[in-house]
Design a protein around this motif. Structure first.
Motif, PDB file in Angstrom:
ATOM      1  N   VAL A  70       0.859  -1.107   0.436  1.00  0.00           N
ATOM      2  CA  VAL A  70       0.525  -0.089   0.113  1.00  0.00           C
ATOM      3  C   VAL A  70       0.609   1.147   0.471  1.00  0.00           C
ATOM      4  CG1 VAL A  70      -1.328   1.233   0.995  1.00  0.00           C
ATOM      5  CG2 VAL A  70      -1.674  -1.518   0.955  1.00  0.00           C
ATOM      6  N   ARG A  71       2.118   1.275   0.608  1.00  0.00           N
ATOM      7  CA  ARG A  71       2.826   2.276   0.521  1.00  0.00           C
ATOM      8  C   ARG A  71       3.623   2.490  -0.268  1.00  0.00           C
ATOM      9  NH1 ARG A  71       5.719   0.698   5.979  1.00  0.00           N
ATOM     10  NH2 ARG A  71       4.431   1.913   7.663  1.00  0.00           N
ATOM     11  N   ARG A  72       3.556   1.565  -1.020  1.00  0.00           N
ATOM     12  CA  ARG A  72       4.995   1.760  -2.479  1.00  0.00           C
ATOM     13  C   ARG A  72       3.505   2.529  -3.781  1.00  0.00           C
ATOM     14  NH1 ARG A  72       7.651  -3.021  -0.937  1.00  0.00           N
ATOM     15  NH2 ARG A  72       6.538  -4.314  -1.324  1.00  0.00           N
ATOM     16  N   TRP A  73       1.408   1.656  -3.488  1.00  0.00           N
ATOM     17  CA  TRP A  73       0.917   2.396  -4.035  1.00  0.00           C
ATOM     18  C   TRP A  73       1.016   3.548  -4.280  1.00  0.00           C
ATOM     19  CZ3 TRP A  73      -3.690   4.972  -3.870  1.00  0.00           C
ATOM     20  CH2 TRP A  73      -4.284   4.421  -4.851  1.00  0.00           C
ATOM     21  N   THR A  74       0.651   3.742  -2.817  1.00  0.00           N
ATOM     22  CA  THR A  74       0.820   4.940  -2.253  1.00  0.00           C
ATOM     23  C   THR A  74       1.498   6.478  -3.164  1.00  0.00           C
ATOM     24  OG1 THR A  74      -0.546   4.932  -0.537  1.00  0.00           O
ATOM     25  CG2 THR A  74      -0.086   7.559  -0.315  1.00  0.00           C
ATOM     26  N   ASP A  75       2.863   5.789  -2.831  1.00  0.00           N
ATOM     27  CA  ASP A  75       4.078   6.951  -3.817  1.00  0.00           C
ATOM     28  C   ASP A  75       4.114   6.539  -4.889  1.00  0.00           C
ATOM     29  OD1 ASP A  75       5.284   7.019  -0.739  1.00  0.00           O
ATOM     30  OD2 ASP A  75       6.772   5.210  -1.525  1.00  0.00           O
ATOM     31  N   GLU A  76       3.595   5.926  -5.697  1.00  0.00           N
ATOM     32  CA  GLU A  76       2.902   5.919  -7.394  1.00  0.00           C
ATOM     33  C   GLU A  76       2.096   6.812  -7.436  1.00  0.00           C
ATOM     34  OE1 GLU A  76       4.600   1.397  -8.704  1.00  0.00           O
ATOM     35  OE2 GLU A  76       1.701   2.239  -8.917  1.00  0.00           O
ATOM     36  N   PHE A  77       0.930   7.280  -6.627  1.00  0.00           N
ATOM     37  CA  PHE A  77      -0.206   8.163  -7.236  1.00  0.00           C
ATOM     38  C   PHE A  77      -0.069   9.228  -6.675  1.00  0.00           C
ATOM     39  CE2 PHE A  77      -4.342   9.742  -5.431  1.00  0.00           C
ATOM     40  CZ  PHE A  77      -5.013   9.076  -5.780  1.00  0.00           C
ATOM     41  N   ILE A  78       0.662   9.762  -5.556  1.00  0.00           N
ATOM     42  CA  ILE A  78       1.222  11.196  -5.632  1.00  0.00           C
ATOM     43  C   ILE A  78       2.013  11.076  -6.465  1.00  0.00           C
ATOM     44  CG2 ILE A  78       2.808  12.910  -3.903  1.00  0.00           C
ATOM     45  CD1 ILE A  78       0.719  11.405  -1.817  1.00  0.00           C
ATOM     46  N   VAL A  79       2.847  10.672  -7.208  1.00  0.00           N
ATOM     47  CA  VAL A  79       3.817  10.987  -8.460  1.00  0.00           C
ATOM     48  C   VAL A  79       2.955  11.470  -9.236  1.00  0.00           C
ATOM     49  CG1 VAL A  79       5.668  10.422  -9.519  1.00  0.00           C
ATOM     50  CG2 VAL A  79       5.920  10.042  -7.760  1.00  0.00           C
ATOM     51  N   ARG A  80       1.788  10.019 -10.104  1.00  0.00           N
ATOM     52  CA  ARG A  80       0.821  10.350 -10.941  1.00  0.00           C
ATOM     53  C   ARG A  80       0.481  11.422 -11.210  1.00  0.00           C
ATOM     54  NH1 ARG A  80      -2.594   6.395 -10.945  1.00  0.00           N
ATOM     55  NH2 ARG A  80      -1.038   5.227  -9.372  1.00  0.00           N
ATOM     56  N   HIS A  81      -0.303  12.052  -9.517  1.00  0.00           N
ATOM     57  CA  HIS A  81      -1.354  12.570  -9.849  1.00  0.00           C
ATOM     58  C   HIS A  81      -0.751  14.251  -8.908  1.00  0.00           C
ATOM     59  CE1 HIS A  81      -4.060   9.749 -11.729  1.00  0.00           C
ATOM     60  NE2 HIS A  81      -3.975   9.538 -10.283  1.00  0.00           N
ATOM     61  N   ALA A  82       0.286  14.081  -8.557  1.00  0.00           N
ATOM     62  CA  ALA A  82       1.318  15.480  -8.525  1.00  0.00           C
ATOM     63  C   ALA A  82       0.558  16.201  -7.003  1.00  0.00           C
ATOM     64  CB  ALA A  82       1.154  16.550  -9.391  1.00  0.00           C
ATOM     65  N   ALA A  83       0.055  14.690  -6.169  1.00  0.00           N
ATOM     66  CA  ALA A  83      -0.374  15.004  -5.188  1.00  0.00           C
ATOM     67  C   ALA A  83       0.511  15.646  -4.409  1.00  0.00           C
ATOM     68  CB  ALA A  83      -1.487  14.315  -4.862  1.00  0.00           C
TER      69      ALA A  83
ATOM     70  N   PRO B 176       2.390  14.919  -1.443  1.00  0.00           N
ATOM     71  CA  PRO B 176       3.524  14.141  -0.754  1.00  0.00           C
ATOM     72  C   PRO B 176       3.083  14.132   0.823  1.00  0.00           C
ATOM     73  CG  PRO B 176       5.429  15.170  -1.873  1.00  0.00           C
ATOM     74  CD  PRO B 176       4.179  16.067  -2.316  1.00  0.00           C
ATOM     75  N   ALA B 177       2.710  15.741   1.721  1.00  0.00           N
ATOM     76  CA  ALA B 177       2.291  15.323   2.813  1.00  0.00           C
ATOM     77  C   ALA B 177       0.861  14.467   2.904  1.00  0.00           C
ATOM     78  CB  ALA B 177       1.868  16.587   3.328  1.00  0.00           C
ATOM     79  N   LEU B 178       0.277  14.403   1.662  1.00  0.00           N
ATOM     80  CA  LEU B 178      -0.734  12.818   2.102  1.00  0.00           C
ATOM     81  C   LEU B 178      -0.797  11.703   2.228  1.00  0.00           C
ATOM     82  CD1 LEU B 178      -3.253  14.631  -0.555  1.00  0.00           C
ATOM     83  CD2 LEU B 178      -3.521  15.087   2.065  1.00  0.00           C
ATOM     84  N   SER B 179       0.466  10.962   1.837  1.00  0.00           N
ATOM     85  CA  SER B 179       1.389   9.841   1.918  1.00  0.00           C
ATOM     86  C   SER B 179       0.404   9.155   3.199  1.00  0.00           C
ATOM     87  CB  SER B 179       3.022  10.396   1.289  1.00  0.00           C
ATOM     88  OG  SER B 179       2.955   8.473   1.937  1.00  0.00           O
ATOM     89  N   PRO B 180       0.524   9.493   4.610  1.00  0.00           N
ATOM     90  CA  PRO B 180       0.779   8.452   5.295  1.00  0.00           C
ATOM     91  C   PRO B 180      -1.104   8.622   5.925  1.00  0.00           C
ATOM     92  CG  PRO B 180       1.641  10.528   5.520  1.00  0.00           C
ATOM     93  CD  PRO B 180       1.990  10.433   4.977  1.00  0.00           C
TER      94      PRO B 180
END
Ligand SMILES: [Mg+2]
Length: 211
Positions: free
Chosen positions: A22-35, A37-41
């Motif tokens: 899930v952490r890896r998916w979240t990292d990819e998601f943040i990058v893909r949508h330029a979200a 990074p503080a939203l990650s946790p």
């Protein structure tokens, strides 16, 4: 040789390292949508909480509108997650050892069939266990013992043995309701509800094979 019984394993957080995936998916998601990074946790917490995933993705879509419709995000997640999960260290050898000792091995998991079966095949668990049931396919979720009844029927064995999982309310509870002995996978020191508390599946196998 007659089997000593069945061992039913939970999937996420028990056999496979769902949190890391899930952490890896979240990292990819943040990058893909330029979200942000503080939203990650927060996203990781949403996706690992014991709550319906459609609701989690609805909340994530609210904070990251660029990600699109929640149902499309959820679909992408279910396709990608099987590619990101890995077995916990020692799990494959533990399952081989238990099988060699005659135990029939199964997986009972709550979730969607594409995601869960994808993870089972992708990690090679399909060759290490005798069968599995996914809640969405059977129509009942843990802790409803009917999910385990369905698994035993599919495997053609009596429901007698162990339930092993990291969820107290789902796995230990379903095992108790189904009349199985229960092992709680946890770093904690133990639970009065479970017959055995172990840090991981490798330690569970050691304990069972030493008996
Ligand atoms: Mg779990």
């Amino acid at each position: 040789m007659s089997s000593p019984g069945i061992i039913v394993f939970d999937l996420d957080g028990t056999l496979v390292d769902q949190l890391s995936a899930v952490r890896r998916w979240t990292d990819e998601f943040i990058v893909r949508h330029a979200a942000d990074p503080a939203l990650s946790p927060w996203i990781t917490r949403e996706l690992t909480a014991r709550a319906p995933k459609d609701e989690a993705f609805a909340r994530i879509a609210e904070k990251v509108p660029a990600a699109g419709h929640p149902s499309e995000m959820w679909q992408e997640y279910r396709t990608r997650m099987p590619e990101l999960v890995e077995l916990f260290t020692g799990t494959a050898d533990a399952l081989r050892g238990l099988r060699q000792a005659g135990w029939v091995l199964g997986i009972a998991t709550n979730g969607m069939t594409d995601n869960q079966a994808g993870k089972i095949r992708r990690t090679g668990l399909d060759a290490l266990v005798d069968g599995w049931v996914v809640s969405a396919e059977v129509g009942v979720r843990k802790p409803d013992p009917l999910l385990l009844t369905a698994l035993a029927a599919q495997l053609g064995v009596p429901l007698h043995g162990w339930m092993v999982g990291d969820g107290l309310e789902s796995d230990v509870e379903v095992g108790r309701r189904a009349g199985l002995r229960t092992a709680w996978v946890s770093a904690a020191s133990g639970s009065a509800d479970a017959d055995l508390t172990v840090p991981d599946v490798a330690a569970f196998a050691d304990a069972i094979l030493r008996r």
